[in-house]
Design an enzyme around this catalytic site. Structure first.
Site, PDB file in Angstrom:
ATOM      1  CG  PHE A 141      -1.522   1.273   1.543  1.00 60.43           C
ATOM      2  CD1 PHE A 141      -2.272   1.976   0.607  1.00 60.43           C
ATOM      3  CD2 PHE A 141      -1.300   1.859   2.787  1.00 60.43           C
ATOM      4  CE1 PHE A 141      -2.788   3.231   0.902  1.00 60.43           C
ATOM      5  CE2 PHE A 141      -1.813   3.094   3.084  1.00 60.43           C
ATOM      6  CZ  PHE A 141      -2.554   3.794   2.145  1.00 60.43           C
ATOM      7  CB  ILE A 142       3.189   2.843   2.453  1.00 55.92           C
ATOM      8  CG1 ILE A 142       2.176   2.808   3.604  1.00 55.92           C
ATOM      9  CG2 ILE A 142       4.004   4.131   2.511  1.00 55.92           C
ATOM     10  CD1 ILE A 142       2.787   2.816   4.992  1.00 55.92           C
ATOM     11  CG  ASP A 187       2.222   4.548  15.334  1.00 52.59           C
ATOM     12  OD1 ASP A 187       2.438   3.626  14.510  1.00 52.59           O
ATOM     13  OD2 ASP A 187       1.083   4.884  15.681  1.00 52.59           O
ATOM     14  CD  GLU A 188       0.734  -0.752  15.634  1.00 52.71           C
ATOM     15  OE1 GLU A 188       0.799  -1.838  16.236  1.00 52.71           O
ATOM     16  OE2 GLU A 188      -0.045  -0.522  14.708  1.00 52.71           O
ATOM     17  CG  ASP A 220       5.994  -7.048  -2.906  1.00 58.82           C
ATOM     18  OD1 ASP A 220       5.530  -8.115  -2.452  1.00 58.82           O
ATOM     19  OD2 ASP A 220       5.627  -5.929  -2.519  1.00 58.82           O
ATOM     20  CE1 TYR A 222       3.985  -4.277  11.469  1.00 54.05           C
ATOM     21  CE2 TYR A 222       2.950  -2.841  13.095  1.00 54.05           C
ATOM     22  CZ  TYR A 222       3.589  -3.015  11.886  1.00 54.05           C
ATOM     23  OH  TYR A 222       3.844  -1.916  11.089  1.00 54.05           O
ATOM     24  CB  ALA A 237       9.349  -5.773   2.111  1.00 49.89           C
ATOM     25  CB  ALA A 238       7.156  -5.162   7.137  1.00 58.70           C
TER      26      ALA A 238
HETATM   27  N1  LIG Z   1       0.165   1.082   7.060  1.00 59.64           N
HETATM   28  C1  LIG Z   1       0.501   1.805   8.116  1.00 59.64           C
HETATM   29  O1  LIG Z   1      -0.324   2.513   8.685  1.00 59.64           O
HETATM   30  C2  LIG Z   1       1.925   1.807   8.613  1.00 59.64           C
HETATM   31  C3  LIG Z   1       2.292   2.668   9.655  1.00 59.64           C
HETATM   32  C4  LIG Z   1       3.621   2.678  10.081  1.00 59.64           C
HETATM   33  C5  LIG Z   1       4.558   1.865   9.474  1.00 59.64           C
HETATM   34  N2  LIG Z   1       4.168   1.020   8.478  1.00 59.64           N
HETATM   35  C6  LIG Z   1       5.198   0.186   7.861  1.00 59.64           C
HETATM   36  O2  LIG Z   1       5.219   0.550   6.488  1.00 59.64           O
HETATM   37  C7  LIG Z   1       5.587  -0.560   5.675  1.00 59.64           C
HETATM   38  C8  LIG Z   1       4.562  -0.761   4.587  1.00 59.64           C
HETATM   39  O3  LIG Z   1       3.268  -0.904   5.175  1.00 59.64           O
HETATM   40  P1  LIG Z   1       1.990  -1.175   4.273  1.00 59.64           P
HETATM   41  O4  LIG Z   1       0.805  -0.891   5.090  1.00 59.64           O
HETATM   42  O5  LIG Z   1       2.156  -0.498   2.959  1.00 59.64           O
HETATM   43  O6  LIG Z   1       2.137  -2.745   4.104  1.00 59.64           O
HETATM   44  P2  LIG Z   1       1.490  -3.756   3.076  1.00 59.64           P
HETATM   45  O7  LIG Z   1       1.132  -4.967   3.869  1.00 59.64           O
HETATM   46  O8  LIG Z   1       0.438  -3.097   2.247  1.00 59.64           O
HETATM   47  O9  LIG Z   1       2.694  -4.088   2.099  1.00 59.64           O
HETATM   48  C9  LIG Z   1       3.787  -4.872   2.478  1.00 59.64           C
HETATM   49  C10 LIG Z   1       4.433  -5.401   1.201  1.00 59.64           C
HETATM   50  O10 LIG Z   1       5.615  -6.103   1.569  1.00 59.64           O
HETATM   51  C11 LIG Z   1       5.662  -7.351   0.881  1.00 59.64           C
HETATM   52  N3  LIG Z   1       6.403  -8.288   1.737  1.00 59.64           N
HETATM   53  C12 LIG Z   1       6.084  -8.680   3.007  1.00 59.64           C
HETATM   54  N4  LIG Z   1       7.017  -9.537   3.465  1.00 59.64           N
HETATM   55  C13 LIG Z   1       7.937  -9.688   2.465  1.00 59.64           C
HETATM   56  C14 LIG Z   1       9.124 -10.446   2.328  1.00 59.64           C
HETATM   57  N5  LIG Z   1       9.539 -11.289   3.292  1.00 59.64           N
HETATM   58  N6  LIG Z   1       9.834 -10.346   1.158  1.00 59.64           N
HETATM   59  C15 LIG Z   1       9.415  -9.535   0.165  1.00 59.64           C
HETATM   60  N7  LIG Z   1       8.278  -8.809   0.231  1.00 59.64           N
HETATM   61  C16 LIG Z   1       7.554  -8.888   1.369  1.00 59.64           C
HETATM   62  C17 LIG Z   1       4.187  -7.744   0.694  1.00 59.64           C
HETATM   63  O11 LIG Z   1       4.019  -8.636  -0.412  1.00 59.64           O
HETATM   64  C18 LIG Z   1       3.541  -6.381   0.435  1.00 59.64           C
HETATM   65  O12 LIG Z   1       3.544  -6.042  -0.943  1.00 59.64           O
HETATM   66  C19 LIG Z   1       5.733  -1.733   6.639  1.00 59.64           C
HETATM   67  O13 LIG Z   1       7.091  -1.857   6.944  1.00 59.64           O
HETATM   68  C20 LIG Z   1       4.946  -1.305   7.879  1.00 59.64           C
HETATM   69  O14 LIG Z   1       5.457  -1.911   9.032  1.00 59.64           O
HETATM   70  C21 LIG Z   1       2.890   0.975   8.043  1.00 59.64           C
END
Ligand SMILES: NC(=O)c1ccc[n+]([C@@H]2O[C@H](COP(=O)([O-])OP(=O)(O)OC[C@H]3O[C@@H](n4cnc5c(N)ncnc54)[C@H](O)[C@@H]3O)[C@@H](O)[C@H]2O)c1
Length: 343
Positions: free
Chosen positions: A12-13, A136-137, A33, A160, A88-89
């Site tokens: 997403f981000i 932030d978590e 990814d 997480y 990625a996470a």
């Molecule tokens: N969404 C939020 O509100 C938020 C807030 C703070 C931080 N974050 C951090 O921002 C980042 C992105 O968040 P998001 O909401 O866009 O996540 P998301 O779940 O939409 O996207 C994560 C992407 O990472 C890929 N991925 C996961 N594990 C992987 C691996 N082992 N190897 C390769 N690809 C892998 C997934 O296929 C996916 O496309 C994360 O690190 C998350 O912890 C998110």
């Protein structure tokens, strides 16, 4: 032309970040990814469809699961890069409560694998920046009146956040041990177009559209709803770009930390009831809702998170569109592009 590797590019981000960099730079972008249930290449396809082929031609996709080391063939696919943005996470708290080890593998081991790759690039050509995208978590719940600063202590309340704190601490260690040029960002709740429909804002938009009640997390007495500083993904992208391109003077006191950290925070705190009311108002619909004491029934969910955005403000960055306007933008877009909120 600079080259940037973005991990989790179909997430997403990251897909908003890619669109932002396509529009605002001439950089070549490589997305890495593994396309799990949260990764969706249709996001990239949808957002890139607004650009012409010259722009789109600057994005390349590499398939790899970071649980495994980056092998020579994948290294060749990626090539040399100037920046690595590690997003990625595993990102879903409920899933982390059910499958904690999966989150250690993706968020800690996965981070170690990408840091090792970054180290190799840095030793060969000099990497300009590695950015670890934290949350932030990691600080845990914030009592009213507390806004955590960048170098406050970790206090994870679910696997997480612990796995994100683990990855973050590894990043700090790689800067200290191997002199990798690392920045860490803590971002608060991000929303925007094409977010996974299980998340609060798209879920709210759909339920209100369909006349269904929205479940809102609250305190044990079911009086005070949970709250967050929400921020749109495009504003997050602009903050990341700011950090990559602005010369940040060393005379700023980072609290003796070698690995600078930056909170990327929405300008305004909103509680989840206020947010649902706004979403209903922008649809001209009535809001039906239930306040639920979520933490007692599902430990690991915190009522309030809060970060201080003062450091980024002092450096000269704040979101330039109000969060309410951003919410209206996402509601209008989601109603017109409703496949993205169906689940
Ligand atoms: N969404 C939020 O509100 C938020 C807030 C703070 C931080 N974050 C951090 O921002 C980042 C992105 O968040 P998001 O909401 O866009 O996540 P998301 O779940 O939409 O996207 C994560 C992407 O990472 C890929 N991925 C996961 N594990 C992987 C691996 N082992 N190897 C390769 N690809 C892998 C997934 O296929 C996916 O496309 C994360 O690190 C998350 O912890 C998110």
């Amino acid at each position: 032309m600079k080259k940037v590797l973005i991990t989790g590019g179909a997430g997403f981000i990251s897909h908003h970040l890619i669109a932002f960099l396509i529009q605002n730079t001439d950089w070549e972008i490589i997305s890495l990814d593994r396309l799990d249930y949260s990764g969706n290449l249709n996001r990239l396809d949808d957002i890139l469809s607004q650009f012409n082929d010259d722009f789109k031609g600057r994005v390349r996709l590499v398939f790899h699961d970071l649980k495994a080391e980056i092998n020579p063939l994948v290294k060749k696919e990626i090539g040399d890069v100037d920046y690595i943005l590690h997003l990625a996470a595993g990102s879903h708290v409920d899933r982390s409560i059910k499958y904690p080890l999966e989150f250690v593998m993706d968020n800690v081991v996965g981070t170690c694998n990408i840091l090792n790759f970054a180290k190799e690039i840095h030793e060969k050509n000099g990497l300009e920046r590695f950015l670890y995208f934290s949350t932030d978590e990691v600080f845990g719940p914030a009592p009213i009146g507390i806004n955590y600063k960048e170098n406050d202590r970790y206090n994870s309340t679910n696997p997480y956040s612990a796995s994100k704190a683990g990855g973050e601490e590894l990043a700090v260690a790689y800067e200290n041990t191997y002199s990798l040029p690392i920045y860490i960002t803590h971002t608060m709740n991000v929303f925007g177009e094409r977010q996974h429909p299980e998340k609060y804002i798209p879920m709210c938009i759909k339920k209100i559209r369909d006349g269904e009640p929205v479940t809102i997390h609250s305190d044990t007495k079911k009086k005070v709803p949970g709250s967050r500083h929400y921020i749109h993904a495009e504003d997050v992208a602009s903050a990341v770009y700011f950090l990559l391109t602005k010369k940040i003077e060393n005379d700023i006191n980072w609290g003796n930390a070698k690995c600078p950290k930056f909170n990327i925070v929405g300008a305004e705190e909103l509680d989840n009831l206020e947010l649902a009311k706004l979403i209903a108002q922008y649809q001209n619909k009535e809001l039906k809702f239930n306040l639920v004491d979520f933490h007692s029934s599902r430990p690991g969910h915190d009522l309030r998170y809060s970060l201080s955005g003062d450091k980024m403000k002092q450096l000269g960055w704040t979101p330039n569109i109000s969060v309410k306007d951003r919410i209206k933008q996402v509601v209008d877009w989601s109603l017109l592009n409703s496949k993205w909120i169906e689940y």
